[in-house]
Write a protein that holds these residues in place. Structure first.
Motif, PDB file in Angstrom:
ATOM      1  N   LEU A 107     -42.495 -20.575  22.432  1.00  0.00           N
ATOM      2  CA  LEU A 107     -42.644 -19.359  21.521  1.00  0.00           C
ATOM      3  C   LEU A 107     -44.184 -18.773  21.799  1.00  0.00           C
ATOM      4  O   LEU A 107     -44.200 -17.608  21.663  1.00  0.00           O
ATOM      5  CB  LEU A 107     -42.477 -20.115  20.064  1.00  0.00           C
ATOM      6  N   ARG A 108     -45.067 -19.674  22.089  1.00  0.00           N
ATOM      7  CA  ARG A 108     -46.400 -18.838  22.418  1.00  0.00           C
ATOM      8  C   ARG A 108     -46.222 -18.181  23.502  1.00  0.00           C
ATOM      9  O   ARG A 108     -46.789 -16.984  23.787  1.00  0.00           O
ATOM     10  CB  ARG A 108     -47.308 -20.000  22.573  1.00  0.00           C
ATOM     11  N   ASP A 109     -45.636 -18.720  24.643  1.00  0.00           N
ATOM     12  CA  ASP A 109     -45.403 -18.070  25.862  1.00  0.00           C
ATOM     13  C   ASP A 109     -44.677 -16.679  25.391  1.00  0.00           C
ATOM     14  O   ASP A 109     -45.147 -15.536  26.201  1.00  0.00           O
ATOM     15  CB  ASP A 109     -44.641 -18.827  26.974  1.00  0.00           C
ATOM     16  N   ARG A 110     -43.681 -16.825  24.839  1.00  0.00           N
ATOM     17  CA  ARG A 110     -42.935 -15.502  24.580  1.00  0.00           C
ATOM     18  C   ARG A 110     -43.818 -14.429  23.723  1.00  0.00           C
ATOM     19  O   ARG A 110     -43.554 -13.340  24.136  1.00  0.00           O
ATOM     20  CB  ARG A 110     -41.771 -15.822  23.749  1.00  0.00           C
ATOM     21  N   ARG A 111     -44.572 -15.107  22.933  1.00  0.00           N
ATOM     22  CA  ARG A 111     -45.354 -14.273  22.181  1.00  0.00           C
ATOM     23  C   ARG A 111     -46.625 -13.413  23.004  1.00  0.00           C
ATOM     24  O   ARG A 111     -46.875 -12.202  22.769  1.00  0.00           O
ATOM     25  CB  ARG A 111     -45.885 -14.795  20.744  1.00  0.00           C
TER      26      ARG A 111
END
Length: 588
Positions: free
Chosen positions: A29-33
């Motif tokens: 999720l952090r990478d996507r954000r």
């Protein structure tokens, strides 16, 4: 980071622990954000690189321009020198140099034009970059907002899961209770079979006893009829009144009635004469001019409805104190108090056997009480507005209710639920079945209209508009079933012929004013008279055979909410908003 985001990682590490899986999800999720704006950054970097190239090109063009300017200066200097020399070669050379100068000027103009175009493109790219930055900011704010919404929804989901668990526990409790009730029902069924057997034996004994009582009653009736004949002849002899076709109007005389007591302490007895007393036709004695002999205040709130029982032994009142009181018709004493309603009782009615009472309530429900036990037999819920009327059909298999929610509902008492909902265009103030089965109905509404309904189809048979100028407060059917009586806030009563749907008579009088939206009028048991209560506490009696006002009597001072006639014709009952109930009884 690429190791965590690769698809093969999840497949090859399926056995990782729960916290490792949560960590992996959070990293993804952090990478996507963090990569949500990669496209904007790359576009920005591309634009910066192009801007640097244009700046370098512009520097080159400026250097070329300076070189061309210097060259032009040198050539001009050479041209001047050649002109001074004036040789043909020099002149030719001068023309060539001038041509070169012109070409250089044109090239310089092109360079200026290119430089302006590049500057404009640079401005446009800056605007595009600014727009992208604003969009990126908006997207960041939207992401923040959606994150908060997602968190709120997650909390709600957790709450609903907890509620579902509680519901599951409640369902389990209800299932256990249902199993217990089913066991009790089995025991009750066995008991009922025993009672039915015992009832059969009692019925045989009762029939035998009733036959014996009937024989005695026949002997008493013969004696009573002979006494009436002697009494009539004595009155004829004393007052000179001639009796024609069994109709007589003897002169009045005062009657002293015994003082009646009441557990509520509000009862007062009266001894009073009000003129001509009764008219007799055939076996039905109808009291027209009444003597008030009992009034009391049995309720703690306003009284909204009053109704006599079909057997003539009782009458009931419904009140804002959420109770129904059952009175003895002969003594005026309270026999029962029926409770269980959550809001005010707006209407009461008996079934044909006088064993049950229906009460319409402001809590959007109607309830049925069994008078033998004094308990609620059924609670009919389904309306979404106040219920203003509840009546039984002829065999007490159904109840018809009318409500403020613009619907009329037909309830099957065997099944215990609504079998027909009829939608109208206005709030229903009163509804009455026109036949024993309750397959046709007549209803009075807030929009001043009278409507006739077919229960089987749920559609209206006839709608009478414009017969009143105010809302219809009550509807009554004549004893012979040929007429409908309506009462209205326009201070008139109408008689409608059920064969033609025409208004036969309009009843009105000076001083008569309908004082409540639920004020109810009634026919006399023989169908010859109509009674209605007024705003000032008076009761008006019309002779519908002669189409005239017959009598006005007054014993109450508040708006009358209802008048009802005892089926035996010898009594009438009235109630007002000031919690006063009056029993009217005639001379015999």
């Amino acid at each position: 980071m690429s190791t965590f985001s690769s698809p093969g990682f999840a497949a090859n590490n399926a056995s990782i622990t729960t916290w490792q899986g949560d960590l992996l999800v959070k990293l993804l999720l952090r990478d996507r954000r963090e990569k949500a704006f990669t496209d904007f950054v790359e576009s920005y970097n591309t634009l910066v690189k192009k801007l640097e190239k244009f700046a370098d090109r512009n520097a080159e063009l400026e250097a070329s321009e300076r070189s061309a300017t210097d060259k032009l200066t040198n050539l001009s200097r050479e041209v001047d020198i050649l002109r001074e020399q004036g040789s043909p070669i020099n002149q030719k050379r001068t023309v060539e140099l001038e041509q070169q100068i012109q070409n250089l000027k044109e090239e310089r103009a092109e360079l200026y034009k290119t430089q302006g175009t590049n500057a404009q493109r640079l401005l446009d790219l800056n605007d595009v970059l600014r727009n992208h930055e604003e969009q990126a900011k908006k997207h960041q704010e939207e992401i923040q907002r959606l994150t908060e919404i997602n968190q709120t929804l997650t909390n709600k989901v957790d709450l609903q899961v907890q509620v579902l668990r509680e519901k599951d526990v409640t369902i389990q409790l209800l299932q256990d209770e249902l199993a217990t009730l089913q066991l009790e029902l089995g025991k009750i069924d066995e008991r009922m079979k025993d009672l039915e057997k015992e009832n059969g034996q009692l019925l045989q004994r009762w029939l035998k006893k009733m036959n014996e009582e009937a024989d005695k009653m026949n002997e008493a009736n013969l004696f009573y009829e002979s006494a009436l004949e002697v009494h009539a002849k004595a009155l004829e002899f004393q007052s000179g009144v001639v009796i024609v076709d069994k109709e007589f109007t003897p002169a009045s005389k005062p009657v002293s009635l015994p003082e009646a007591s009441s557990s509520s302490g509000h009862t007062r007895s009266r001894s009073r004469s009000l003129g001509p007393v009764e008219k007799k036709k055939g076996a039905m004695i109808v009291i027209l001019t009444k003597v008030a002999y009992l009034d009391q205040s049995p309720h703690d709130g306003e009284i909204h409805s009053i109704q006599a029982s079909p057997d003539g032994n009782s009458f009931a009142t419904g009140s804002a104190d959420k109770t129904i009181k059952i009175f003895d018709a002969s003594s005026g004493q309270i026999k029962q108090t029926l409770s269980g309603s959550i809001q005010s009782i707006m209407h009461v009615s008996f079934n044909n056997t006088s064993e049950m009472v229906a009460g319409a309530s402001n809590d959007n429900a109607a309830r049925l009480w069994h008078l033998k036990t004094g308990r609620i037999r059924l609670t009919l819920t389904g309306h979404v507005g106040k219920v203003y009327s509840a009546r039984f059909n002829g065999d007490s298999s159904k109840v018809i209710t009318g409500s403020h929610d613009r619907t009329i509902k037909v309830w099957d008492l065997q099944k215990g639920y609504c079998i027909r909902t009829i939608f109208s265009f206005s709030s229903c103030n009163d509804v009455v079945p026109l036949d024993e089965d309750g397959t046709t109905l007549v209803s009075g509404h807030l929009d001043n209209n009278l409507r006739f309904w077919d229960v089987r189809s749920g559609k209206d048979i006839k709608e009478l508009t414009g017969i009143h100028l105010g809302q219809i407060t009550s509807v009554s059917v004549s004893p012979d079933g040929s007429k409908v009586l309506t009462n209205s806030r326009d201070n008139t009563l109408k008689l409608v012929d059920l064969r033609t749907y025409d208004v036969e008579q309009t009843l009105h009088a000076d001083g008569y004013k309908n004082g409540a939206n639920w004020s109810r009028s009634c026919f006399s048991p023989d169908g010859r008279y109509v009674a209605a209560g007024s705003l000032d506490g008076s009761i008006f009696y019309w002779n519908i055979q002669k189409s005239k006002l017959e009598k006005v009597v007054k014993e109450q001072n508040s708006p009358i909410c209802g008048v009802t006639w005892n089926p035996n014709g010898r009594q009438a009952f009235s109630a007002d908003k000031d919690r006063t109930v009056v029993v009217w009884s005639g001379l015999r």
